[in-house]
Each structure stands twice: as C-alpha cells, then as structure tokens.
Design a protein around this motif. Sequence first.
Motif, PDB file in Angstrom:
ATOM      1  N   ILE A  44      -1.177 143.375 -17.946  1.00 45.56           N
ATOM      2  CA  ILE A  44      -0.871 142.954 -16.487  1.00 45.56           C
ATOM      3  C   ILE A  44      -1.281 141.723 -16.187  1.00 45.56           C
ATOM      4  N   MET A  45      -2.591 141.269 -16.333  1.00 44.38           N
ATOM      5  CA  MET A  45      -3.248 140.104 -15.866  1.00 44.38           C
ATOM      6  C   MET A  45      -2.337 138.948 -16.834  1.00 44.38           C
ATOM      7  N   LEU A  46      -2.323 139.162 -18.024  1.00 42.58           N
ATOM      8  CA  LEU A  46      -1.403 138.020 -18.665  1.00 42.58           C
ATOM      9  C   LEU A  46       0.047 137.793 -18.053  1.00 42.58           C
ATOM     10  N   ALA A  47       0.791 138.978 -18.044  1.00 44.36           N
ATOM     11  CA  ALA A  47       1.854 138.964 -17.476  1.00 44.36           C
ATOM     12  C   ALA A  47       2.175 138.410 -15.968  1.00 44.36           C
ATOM     13  N   GLN A  48       1.121 138.473 -15.347  1.00 48.95           N
ATOM     14  CA  GLN A  48       1.043 137.753 -13.895  1.00 48.95           C
ATOM     15  C   GLN A  48       0.927 136.394 -14.204  1.00 48.95           C
ATOM     16  N   ARG A  49       0.632 135.536 -15.256  1.00 46.72           N
ATOM     17  CA  ARG A  49       0.574 134.280 -15.287  1.00 46.72           C
ATOM     18  C   ARG A  49       1.985 133.798 -15.189  1.00 46.72           C
ATOM     19  N   TRP A  50       3.151 134.769 -15.798  1.00 53.27           N
ATOM     20  CA  TRP A  50       4.553 134.217 -15.391  1.00 53.27           C
ATOM     21  C   TRP A  50       4.920 134.420 -14.198  1.00 53.27           C
ATOM     22  N   ASN A  51       4.622 135.731 -13.649  1.00 57.41           N
ATOM     23  CA  ASN A  51       5.230 136.078 -12.404  1.00 57.41           C
ATOM     24  C   ASN A  51       3.982 136.732 -11.775  1.00 57.41           C
ATOM     25  N   PRO A  52       3.551 136.147 -10.597  1.00 55.58           N
ATOM     26  CA  PRO A  52       2.162 136.698  -9.921  1.00 55.58           C
ATOM     27  C   PRO A  52       2.402 137.742  -9.533  1.00 55.58           C
ATOM     28  N   THR A  53       3.726 138.518  -9.229  1.00 51.93           N
ATOM     29  CA  THR A  53       3.683 139.916  -8.590  1.00 51.93           C
ATOM     30  C   THR A  53       4.311 140.959  -9.459  1.00 51.93           C
ATOM     31  N   HIS A  54       4.078 140.591 -10.816  1.00 51.08           N
ATOM     32  CA  HIS A  54       4.630 141.475 -11.939  1.00 51.08           C
ATOM     33  C   HIS A  54       3.792 142.837 -12.048  1.00 51.08           C
ATOM     34  N   LYS A  55       4.435 143.975 -11.997  1.00 49.14           N
ATOM     35  CA  LYS A  55       3.607 145.256 -11.844  1.00 49.14           C
ATOM     36  C   LYS A  55       4.036 146.308 -13.069  1.00 49.14           C
ATOM     37  N   GLN A  56       5.029 145.995 -13.914  1.00 48.51           N
ATOM     38  CA  GLN A  56       5.652 146.810 -15.010  1.00 48.51           C
ATOM     39  C   GLN A  56       5.134 146.536 -16.187  1.00 48.51           C
ATOM     40  N   VAL A  57       4.615 147.678 -17.018  1.00 51.13           N
ATOM     41  CA  VAL A  57       4.061 147.495 -18.247  1.00 51.13           C
ATOM     42  C   VAL A  57       5.229 148.118 -19.368  1.00 51.13           C
ATOM     43  N   VAL A  58       5.753 147.269 -20.263  1.00 44.11           N
ATOM     44  CA  VAL A  58       6.775 147.629 -21.071  1.00 44.11           C
ATOM     45  C   VAL A  58       6.107 147.655 -22.673  1.00 44.11           C
ATOM     46  N   LEU A  59       6.304 148.618 -23.234  1.00 48.95           N
ATOM     47  CA  LEU A  59       5.791 148.872 -24.729  1.00 48.95           C
ATOM     48  C   LEU A  59       6.782 147.710 -25.671  1.00 48.95           C
ATOM     49  N   ASP A  60       6.098 147.375 -26.558  1.00 53.58           N
ATOM     50  CA  ASP A  60       6.938 146.249 -27.185  1.00 53.58           C
ATOM     51  C   ASP A  60       8.242 146.799 -27.970  1.00 53.58           C
ATOM     52  N   MET A  61       7.891 148.111 -28.396  1.00 55.51           N
ATOM     53  CA  MET A  61       8.985 148.688 -29.259  1.00 55.51           C
ATOM     54  C   MET A  61      10.077 149.253 -28.465  1.00 55.51           C
ATOM     55  N   ASP A  62       9.793 149.209 -26.950  1.00 48.53           N
ATOM     56  CA  ASP A  62      10.690 149.737 -26.187  1.00 48.53           C
ATOM     57  C   ASP A  62      11.625 148.844 -25.521  1.00 48.53           C
ATOM     58  N   MET A  63      11.318 147.627 -25.795  1.00 48.84           N
ATOM     59  CA  MET A  63      12.391 146.391 -25.243  1.00 48.84           C
ATOM     60  C   MET A  63      13.391 145.985 -26.189  1.00 48.84           C
ATOM     61  N   LEU A  64      14.414 145.722 -25.718  1.00 52.66           N
ATOM     62  CA  LEU A  64      15.749 145.240 -26.460  1.00 52.66           C
ATOM     63  C   LEU A  64      15.744 143.699 -26.160  1.00 52.66           C
ATOM     64  N   TYR A  65      15.437 142.956 -27.075  1.00 49.59           N
ATOM     65  CA  TYR A  65      15.445 141.482 -26.826  1.00 49.59           C
ATOM     66  C   TYR A  65      16.829 140.600 -26.756  1.00 49.59           C
ATOM     67  N   HIS A  66      16.944 139.893 -25.739  1.00 56.11           N
ATOM     68  CA  HIS A  66      18.070 139.095 -25.742  1.00 56.11           C
ATOM     69  C   HIS A  66      17.808 137.800 -26.560  1.00 56.11           C
ATOM     70  N   THR A  67      18.497 137.386 -27.740  1.00 60.04           N
ATOM     71  CA  THR A  67      17.829 136.365 -28.602  1.00 60.04           C
ATOM     72  C   THR A  67      17.587 135.046 -28.018  1.00 60.04           C
ATOM     73  N   LYS A  68      18.514 134.530 -27.260  1.00 59.87           N
ATOM     74  CA  LYS A  68      18.455 133.110 -26.538  1.00 59.87           C
ATOM     75  C   LYS A  68      17.243 133.197 -25.752  1.00 59.87           C
ATOM     76  N   HIS A  69      17.229 134.284 -24.825  1.00 59.63           N
ATOM     77  CA  HIS A  69      16.158 134.239 -23.809  1.00 59.63           C
ATOM     78  C   HIS A  69      14.757 134.402 -24.724  1.00 59.63           C
TER      79      HIS A  69
END
Length: 140
Positions: A44-69
């Motif tokens: 979470i601390m690392l994610a908040q470098r991108w978005n200071p209010t971020h409060k959701q943890v997503v497991l890597d294998m649960d994410m469906l990635y959009h290739t361009k993004h």
Amino acid sequence: TNSYHQVSRHVDLMFTPGKFVPVVPFTPATYPFCLKYPYCKEIIMLAQRWNPTHKQVVLDMDMLYHTKHRNDFCQEWTDRNGEDGSDLYAVHQPLRWKLKEGKIIGPKGPTATDYLAYLAREKLDSKMYKMTDRSLYGAH
C-alpha cells in the motif's frame, strides 16, 4: 498467469453483465485485513506513490491487465525505479533504506496494486474494472 507466473491453458474470468467489465477482487487496506502485515502494508505504501489515497490491495494473479495501459504503467514504473527495480527503495526512501540496512519487507517489482493505483491516478480504474471487496464477498 498462474501463481508460478506461467501462462495457464484455461482461466475463468468474471465480467459484469451488459457492459462486460472485468470484476476484480480487492482486499481493503485496513488494519485487520492488511496494515498489520508488513508485506501488505509495504504494498500500500508503494501504491500510494501513484495515488496518495489508494486503499485497495489486488493480488497479481487476480488482475486482468489492459495491454496498452499496462505497457504505459510499466514504462513509467521502470523510469521511476530502474530497469531492475534497484531504485524502488534506495532512491525513494534512502533514510528508511539505510536504517533497515537494505532489508525492507516488500515487493521487489511492480504489483497489481501499483497498477490499480496508477489507473486511479489516470482516472481509468472505474471505467475499466468493477472492484469487489473480497472481505465481504470472498474471491472468485
């Protein structure tokens, strides 16, 4: 991919009816579910470098990635942290890195939680995904 980061032959994905948006489970970044665990707290601390209010943890294998993004995110992540991630802690948190003698308990590379925080910063998260709280509903 599976938990060994190998492409699986078969996967089951959940999408919302109608708009066909991927459903992605998250764990809330609260004390009972995340913050009392050092690795989760670090994510979470690392994610908040991108978005200071971020409060959701997503497991890597649960994410469906959009290739361009994903590619845009990975390029920015590499620009910030170095090709091998060597700047992830040492450059961005030098005092903490020194006090911990280079032994911070946390990820060594980009995570799905980082990616979601990046998308939130770009105001794309709610357009691309339907997030579901796994502490209430479990995972798919």
